[in-house]
Design a protein around this motif. Structure first.
Motif, short mmCIF file in Angstrom:
data_model
loop_
_atom_site.label_atom_id
_atom_site.label_comp_id
_atom_site.label_asym_id
_atom_site.label_seq_id
_atom_site.Cartn_x
_atom_site.Cartn_y
_atom_site.Cartn_z
N ALA A 45 0.83 -1.21 0.00
CA ALA A 45 0.00 0.00 0.00
C ALA A 45 0.86 1.26 0.00
CB ALA A 45 -0.92 -0.01 1.21
N LYS A 46 2.09 1.15 0.46
CA LYS A 46 2.99 2.30 0.47
C LYS A 46 3.34 2.75 -0.94
CE LYS A 46 5.07 0.84 4.85
NZ LYS A 46 6.32 0.37 5.50
N LEU A 47 3.17 1.84 -1.92
CA LEU A 47 3.36 2.20 -3.33
C LEU A 47 2.04 2.59 -3.99
CD1 LEU A 47 5.89 -0.41 -4.82
CD2 LEU A 47 6.28 2.00 -4.34
N GLY A 48 0.97 2.56 -3.22
CA GLY A 48 -0.34 2.87 -3.80
C GLY A 48 -1.04 1.67 -4.38
N ILE A 49 -0.51 0.47 -4.11
CA ILE A 49 -1.13 -0.76 -4.61
C ILE A 49 -2.12 -1.23 -3.56
CG2 ILE A 49 -0.74 -3.14 -5.36
CD1 ILE A 49 2.12 -2.22 -6.15
N THR A 50 -3.38 -0.87 -3.79
CA THR A 50 -4.50 -1.21 -2.90
C THR A 50 -5.68 -1.60 -3.78
OG1 THR A 50 -5.31 1.06 -2.89
CG2 THR A 50 -3.71 0.48 -1.18
N PRO A 51 -6.76 -2.13 -3.20
CA PRO A 51 -7.94 -2.46 -4.01
C PRO A 51 -8.53 -1.21 -4.64
CG PRO A 51 -8.02 -3.57 -1.89
CD PRO A 51 -6.92 -2.57 -1.81
N ARG A 52 -8.26 -0.97 -5.92
CA ARG A 52 -8.69 0.27 -6.57
C ARG A 52 -8.63 0.09 -8.08
NH1 ARG A 52 -3.54 4.31 -5.89
NH2 ARG A 52 -4.94 5.62 -7.10
N GLU A 53 -9.24 0.99 -8.80
CA GLU A 53 -9.29 0.93 -10.26
C GLU A 53 -8.27 1.85 -10.92
OE1 GLU A 53 -11.03 -0.91 -12.28
OE2 GLU A 53 -12.70 -1.74 -11.10
N ASP A 54 -7.76 2.83 -10.19
CA ASP A 54 -7.08 3.94 -10.86
C ASP A 54 -5.59 4.03 -10.55
OD1 ASP A 54 -7.42 4.55 -8.21
OD2 ASP A 54 -8.00 6.65 -8.56
N PHE A 55 -4.93 2.90 -10.28
CA PHE A 55 -3.50 2.97 -10.02
C PHE A 55 -2.76 3.45 -11.28
CE2 PHE A 55 0.76 1.28 -10.34
CZ PHE A 55 1.31 1.66 -9.12
N SER A 56 -1.74 4.29 -11.09
CA SER A 56 -0.88 4.70 -12.19
C SER A 56 0.45 5.17 -11.62
CB SER A 56 -1.52 5.81 -13.02
OG SER A 56 -1.39 7.06 -12.36
N PHE A 57 1.42 5.38 -12.51
CA PHE A 57 2.72 5.89 -12.10
C PHE A 57 2.74 7.42 -12.02
CE2 PHE A 57 5.70 2.17 -13.43
CZ PHE A 57 5.23 1.43 -12.35
N GLU A 58 1.61 8.05 -12.28
CA GLU A 58 1.56 9.50 -12.20
C GLU A 58 1.92 9.95 -10.78
OE1 GLU A 58 -1.56 13.22 -12.90
OE2 GLU A 58 -2.15 11.16 -13.42
N GLY A 59 2.81 10.88 -10.66
CA GLY A 59 3.25 11.35 -9.36
C GLY A 59 4.56 10.75 -8.91
N PHE A 60 4.99 9.64 -9.56
CA PHE A 60 6.30 9.08 -9.27
C PHE A 60 7.35 9.82 -10.11
CE2 PHE A 60 3.60 5.52 -8.04
CZ PHE A 60 4.24 5.03 -6.92
N SER A 61 8.51 10.04 -9.55
CA SER A 61 9.60 10.66 -10.30
C SER A 61 10.23 9.62 -11.21
CB SER A 61 10.65 11.21 -9.34
OG SER A 61 11.32 10.14 -8.68
#
Length: 464
Positions: free
Chosen positions: A260-276
């Protein structure tokens, strides 16, 4: 707390921190998290693709059938078959991709008598939530009421409840077949295996003659190519989406909290936007290390005894995520130990690679050390690519249901060699290729000596 609520709780508590991860996580931490997330999530992404590849059909044929229909293997694979590695020549296989989201399904099995059968349900994590078999249910005709994880209600009279625990569910039905002479009989049994929506139960339900293809998926490519060809962003997007309706186990909570610290949670909208760019590079490096770990573990999938690889925990991988991913890549839906034990080897007693161009080999079971099977056992020959071996007598296995010749002391010797042996040995000959090969010993409904590990297969001996 249920698996679904646990997953939802983690999602609500952690959410996505991609926008601020460069302030809270070092690149090395991001790399390690990405590696862990890939190792953890590969089965879900893989099995979803297997589900869609298996169901990419307008009607049931060969190994594919539309969702909620069985595809029946009508004959054994042979040496020309290249559809599956490690083909089984003991059972005819029926398979299905099922969906119980809209309503329960009714699955009917005909009377099997004393014939071995096994109907394995496989979830999104390559686990086995249910596996009714001849061992547990005998040979009477059966009707199974298959429901989703959230279903509640009363099980119809005379039906056996099977509860799936993820939305993506595969079924593999194995039915014993002695060979060509039994094809017609076993095929007739397969024709009586039905999947019926519960709303159509006790009605004149007819399987749809034609189902439109799901054009949103690619059902033509090899699953290997589909999964490992994904961009890392797409892989983690798929994993996040799958977690919504295919929750992880409760024991996975610590891992869910980590990823979850990488944003990998139950969701539809994960993306790399916001990562450097540096963070994305770290994620790529983590995934690369994960893939290397999976391929390395695929060469070490059990205990090595007498130069056989012995696996006792198929379908029960716990939190060994590298092991679970490696087995998913090698073979989705391994049997539970109660149902089958599959020692395999490519080594002889001296630890040298089996090679039919260099040696003849023997495998001898003493009377006291026969494979401990309550039902039956077999030994199958494969080449070094795990395909069946072409030979002059079209023979791929030997076992206790084969017409083998036993020695005077009650032992039996199987001859593994490329050249035809003398006539007194042909009944026990398992033809080998003139190259490297491997063999698989299948023990169905193993005895206690397998569970307590007191029985071990004997080493394969050079015969010249």
């Amino acid at each position: 707390m249920s698996k679904f609520l646990t997953t939802l709780f983690i999602a609500l508590c952690f959410g996505s921190i991609a926008q601020t991860s460069d302030h809270r996580l070092s690149n090395n931490e991001i790399k390690e998290l990405a590696k862990d997330a890939y190792l953890f999530g590969l089965p879900a992404v893989w099995i979803e693709h297997q589900y869609y590849v298996n169901s990419y059909a307008t009607e049931a044929q060969n190994a594919k059938a539309p969702v909620n229909q069985f595809a029946h293997g009508r004959a054994f694979a042979n040496a020309e078959s290249r559809e599956f590695v490690g083909a089984n020549t003991d059972v005819l296989i029926s398979s299905a991709s099922i969906n119980t989201t809209d309503e329960p399904l009714v699955i009917t099995l005909p009377e099997m008598g004393d014939r071995f059968w096994l109907m394995q349900f496989i979830n999104t994590w390559n686990g086995v939530p249910a596996v009714p078999t001849s061992r547990t249910h005998g040979g009477q005709a059966r009707t199974f009421f298959v429901v989703s994880p959230e279903w509640s209600g009363e099980v119809p009279f005379g039906m056996d409840l099977v509860r799936t625990d993820t939305e993506i569910t595969l079924i593999v039905l194995r039915t014993y077949c002695s060979g060509v002479e039994e094809y017609a009989e076993v095929n007739a049994l397969q024709d009586e295996v039905k999947i019926i929506p519960y709303s159509q139960w006790n009605k004149d339900y007819q399987v749809p003659a034609h189902v439109a293809l799901n054009e949103t998926v690619d059902g033509t490519k090899d699953v290997n190519a589909l999964v490992f060809g994904k961009s890392n962003e797409t892989f983690f997007k798929d994993l996040s989406r799958l977690l919504i309706k295919n929750p992880a186990y409760t024991v996975d909570t610590p891992m869910m909290e980590r990823i979850a610290k990488l944003g990998i949670t139950p969701r539809e909208d994960f993306s790399f936007e916001g990562f450097s760019k540096a963070q994305i590079k770290a994620i790529d490096e983590g995934v690369a290390e994960a893939k290397q770990a999976i391929f390395a573990r695929a060469r070490d999938l059990g205990e090595l005894k007498n130069n056989w690889i012995l696996t006792y925990d198929m379908g029960r991988f716990g939190t060994d995520y590298t092991y679970r991913s490696a087995w998913t890549m090698i073979g989705v839906g391994g049997n539970l130990l109660e149902d089958a034990f599959y020692p395999t080897t490519i080594l002889d007693a001296d630890g040298e690679i089996l090679d039919g161009s260099k040696h003849n080999y023997t495998l001898t079971f003493t009377k006291e050390n026969m494979p401990p099977a309550h039902t039956f056992w077999s030994l199958t020959m494969y080449d070094d690519e795990s395909y069946l071996v072409a030979n002059e007598i079209d023979r791929y296995r030997r076992g206790d249901r084969s017409d083998m010749t036993y020695n005077a002391d009650g032992s039996v010797t199987i001859y593994m060699q490329a050249e035809r042996p003398s006539e007194d040995k042909v009944s026990n000959w398992l033809p080998a290729p003139k190259r490297g090969f491997r063999v698989a010993l299948r023990i169905y409904t193993p005895m206690e000596s397998v569970f307590n590990k007191s029985w071990l297969p004997p080493a394969i001996q050079k015969n010249n």
